[in-house]
Design a protein around this motif. Structure first.
Motif, PDB file in Angstrom:
ATOM      1  N   ASN A  88     -21.012   8.639  -1.228  1.00  0.00           N
ATOM      2  CA  ASN A  88     -20.730   8.699  -2.663  1.00  0.00           C
ATOM      3  C   ASN A  88     -21.989   9.058  -3.425  1.00  0.00           C
ATOM      4  O   ASN A  88     -23.094   8.762  -2.976  1.00  0.00           O
ATOM      5  N   PRO A  89     -21.811   9.672  -4.614  1.00  0.00           N
ATOM      6  CA  PRO A  89     -22.977   9.930  -5.456  1.00  0.00           C
ATOM      7  C   PRO A  89     -23.542   8.613  -5.991  1.00  0.00           C
ATOM      8  O   PRO A  89     -22.841   7.603  -6.045  1.00  0.00           O
ATOM      9  N   ILE A  90     -24.798   8.639  -6.354  1.00  0.00           N
ATOM     10  CA  ILE A  90     -25.477   7.464  -6.917  1.00  0.00           C
ATOM     11  C   ILE A  90     -25.852   7.766  -8.369  1.00  0.00           C
ATOM     12  O   ILE A  90     -26.352   8.842  -8.670  1.00  0.00           O
ATOM     13  N   ARG A  91     -25.588   6.810  -9.246  1.00  0.00           N
ATOM     14  CA  ARG A  91     -25.952   6.939 -10.662  1.00  0.00           C
ATOM     15  C   ARG A  91     -27.200   6.121 -10.940  1.00  0.00           C
ATOM     16  O   ARG A  91     -27.392   5.055 -10.351  1.00  0.00           O
ATOM     17  N   LEU A  92     -28.005   6.591 -11.867  1.00  0.00           N
ATOM     18  CA  LEU A  92     -29.235   5.888 -12.245  1.00  0.00           C
ATOM     19  C   LEU A  92     -29.437   6.075 -13.737  1.00  0.00           C
ATOM     20  O   LEU A  92     -29.521   7.224 -14.207  1.00  0.00           O
TER      21      LEU A  92
END
Lengths: 258, 258
Positions: free
Chosen positions: B54-58
Motif C-alpha cells: 500500500n502507499p504510505i502517507r506523510l
C-alpha cells in the motif's frame, strides 16, 4: 520417525490461495497428516505482527480438497496461535511449516517476514518449525527444484527435532538451468535494505510514497552466510532464535554510569 | 557529548497523539534537536511490519508546537525508514528513541512490539536507538517516575554509543508508592503468552475471536532477566540485536544427513 503419523500444521504469509502453500501441502501430505490455517489475504512484510485491536475471523476452506483447511483474517503469527489454541485444541503439531514464500527471506528480510514470524511463533510454543522461501516473487514461480530439499529438511526435523526456541529459515535460489548444488547451513548475512521512497501524487493532488529499495550486503567477503550460499545456487538453512539479547553487550552496559 | 547539538528522532507505536510520545518529546528537548515521525494511528502489536503493498502517507503536524513533527500512515518501522530517507534526507540522527510505550515490551513481547521494531530498524541503519516502555497500558498513565532514568540512559547512549547492530529495550514498572530502585542490565526472560481466544458472535450471527492471553514466565528462578528486575521495581535494560542466527545450532545442523 515415530510410529504415529506426524501432525503437520501449514501456514504462510502470501495467503491461502498462493501457489507456494499449495506446493507445501502436496509435499507435506507425503510425510504426515496436514492441517492448514493460513491468512485470507496476502500478509507480506507483516513481520511478527499480531491482531490485538481488531476481532479475528476464521472460516473453514475446501481449497485443498480433503485436507482440513481454514482461512483466517489475521497475520501469520495469529494463524499459528489460532491453530494451536482453537483449531487443533489439545493436539500439538509435530511440525509447523510456513511458505513457500514467493520472494526471498534471507538475511535481514527475516525480520520483516510474515513467513518466518509464523515459524518463530511455533518455536516460542516449543514446536519444531521451518519457514521456506523462494527467491522469486512472481505470482506463479517454478517450485519444482525445491521439492527434494523441502522433503529432506522436513524429514530431518521430524526425526531429530531442533534446539528448543529455534526455527529454521530455509531459502532457495530461483530456478535456473542448473540444478541446486546442495544444502548449506549458514548464518544470517549482515545486510540491509537501502530504501528509496517513490514519491507520487494521487488523483486528488495529495502526496503518497511507495516503499522500495535495494539490497545492500555488508558481508560480501564472507562465505558462511545465507547470501553467499544462495549466490552459489545452494539452498541456505539458518537456525533462528527468538532470544534477541545481545549478550556481548551486557557486560559493557553494566560498566555504564547510570 | 560532542560539540554539536545531537539530532534525536522520536517515534512510537501508540500513535502521535499518545501521552507517552509527548513525555519523550519533552525529555529529549533537554538533550538535543528533536524531530518526530510517528504513526497517525495506534500500531500496537505490529512487530517489524513494513508497508509494501500500500502507499504510505506523510503529513506535517503541529501537535508538538515548534518541534518538527510528521504523522505517517505506516508502521513504526516505516516511520524510521521515511524519517531517514525522506524527512531528514542527508542528516543522520545521533539517536533514535521510540515510545514511551503504554504497556510492557519486556521478555517475549519484544518480538510483537512496534516500539522495539522502530528501535531495531534504527540499529540496522547503524544508528544508536532505545525503545522505552511502561508496564501500564492505560490511556493516561503516570510517567513521572521514569524521567530520570530516561535522561540517564539517553545521555549515556549519546556519549558512548552502542555496539553496532544493537538497540536497547528499556522497560519501567508501573508507578507505585515506592520510587524505582535503580537500573538493571538484563537478558530477555524466556517466556510466552498463553493465548486464550475469546469466541463471540457478531450482530449477524457470525463468529469472531478476540486474541487475549496470560503471560507465562519459564525463567522464574533466574535473577538476570528483565522480568525479575521489573518484579523488584527496577528499570530493565536489555541490549537487543537483529542477527537472529542461533549459532549454537549451526554445528549440529552441519552433521545432519541432507
Amino acid at each position: 520417525m515415530s510410529e504415529h503419523k506426524p501432525l503437520i500444521l501449514i501456514t504462510n504469509d502470501d495467503g491461502i490461495t498462493a501457489h507456494g502453500i499449495r506446493t507445501l501441502v502436496d509435499l507435506m501430505k507425503q510425510l504426515g497428516s496436514v492441517v492448514v490455517v493460513a491468512p485470507n489475504s496476502p500478509q507480506s512484510g507483516m513481520g511478527h505482527a499480531i491482531t490485538i485491536a481488531n476481532p479475528i475471523r476464521l472460516y473453514p476452506s475446501d481449497i485443498f480438497g480433503d485436507v482440513p483447511a481454514y482461512e483466517c483474517s489475521g497475520t501469520p503469527a495469529d494463524c499459528v496461535k489460532l491453530a494451536k489454541n482453537h483449531v487443533l485444541k489439545d493436539r500439538t503439531p509435530d511440525l509447523v511449516v510456513s511458505g513457500i514464500n514467493h520472494g526471498s527471506n534471507s538475511s535481514i528480510s527475516v525480520l520483516y517476514s510474515g513467513t518466518m514470524s509464523a515459524a518463530i511463533e511455533a518455536a516460542i510454543e516449543g514446536i519444531p518449525a521451518i519457514g521456506f522461501s523462494l527467491g522469486d516473487f512472481t505470482h506463479n514461480p517454478d517450485f519444482s527444484h525445491t521439492h527434494e530439499h523441502i522433503l529432506a529438511i522436513a524429514r530431518n526435523v521430524l526425526e531429530r527435532g531442533v534446539e528448543r526456541g529455534t526455527a529454521l529459515n530455509v531459502n532457495f535460489p530461483a530456478r535456473t538451468a542448473e540444478p541446486l548444488k546442495g544444502i548449506k547451513i549458514c548464518r544470517q548475512a549482515n545486510a540491509k535494505w537501502q530504501e528509496v521512497f517513490d514519491e507520487r501524487r494521487d488523483p486528488h493532488g495529495r502526496r503518497y510514497f511507495w516503499l522500495a529499495g535495494d539490497f545492500v550486503n555488508f558481508d560480501t567477503h564472507a562465505e558462511d552466510t545465507d547470501e553467499y550460499a544462495l549466490s552459489q545456487n545452494y539452498t541456505s538453512v539458518v537456525p533462528c532464535k527468538y532470544d534477541l539479547t545481545a549478550y556481548t553487550m551486557v557486560d559493557t552496559l553494566k560498566d555504564w554510569d547510570m
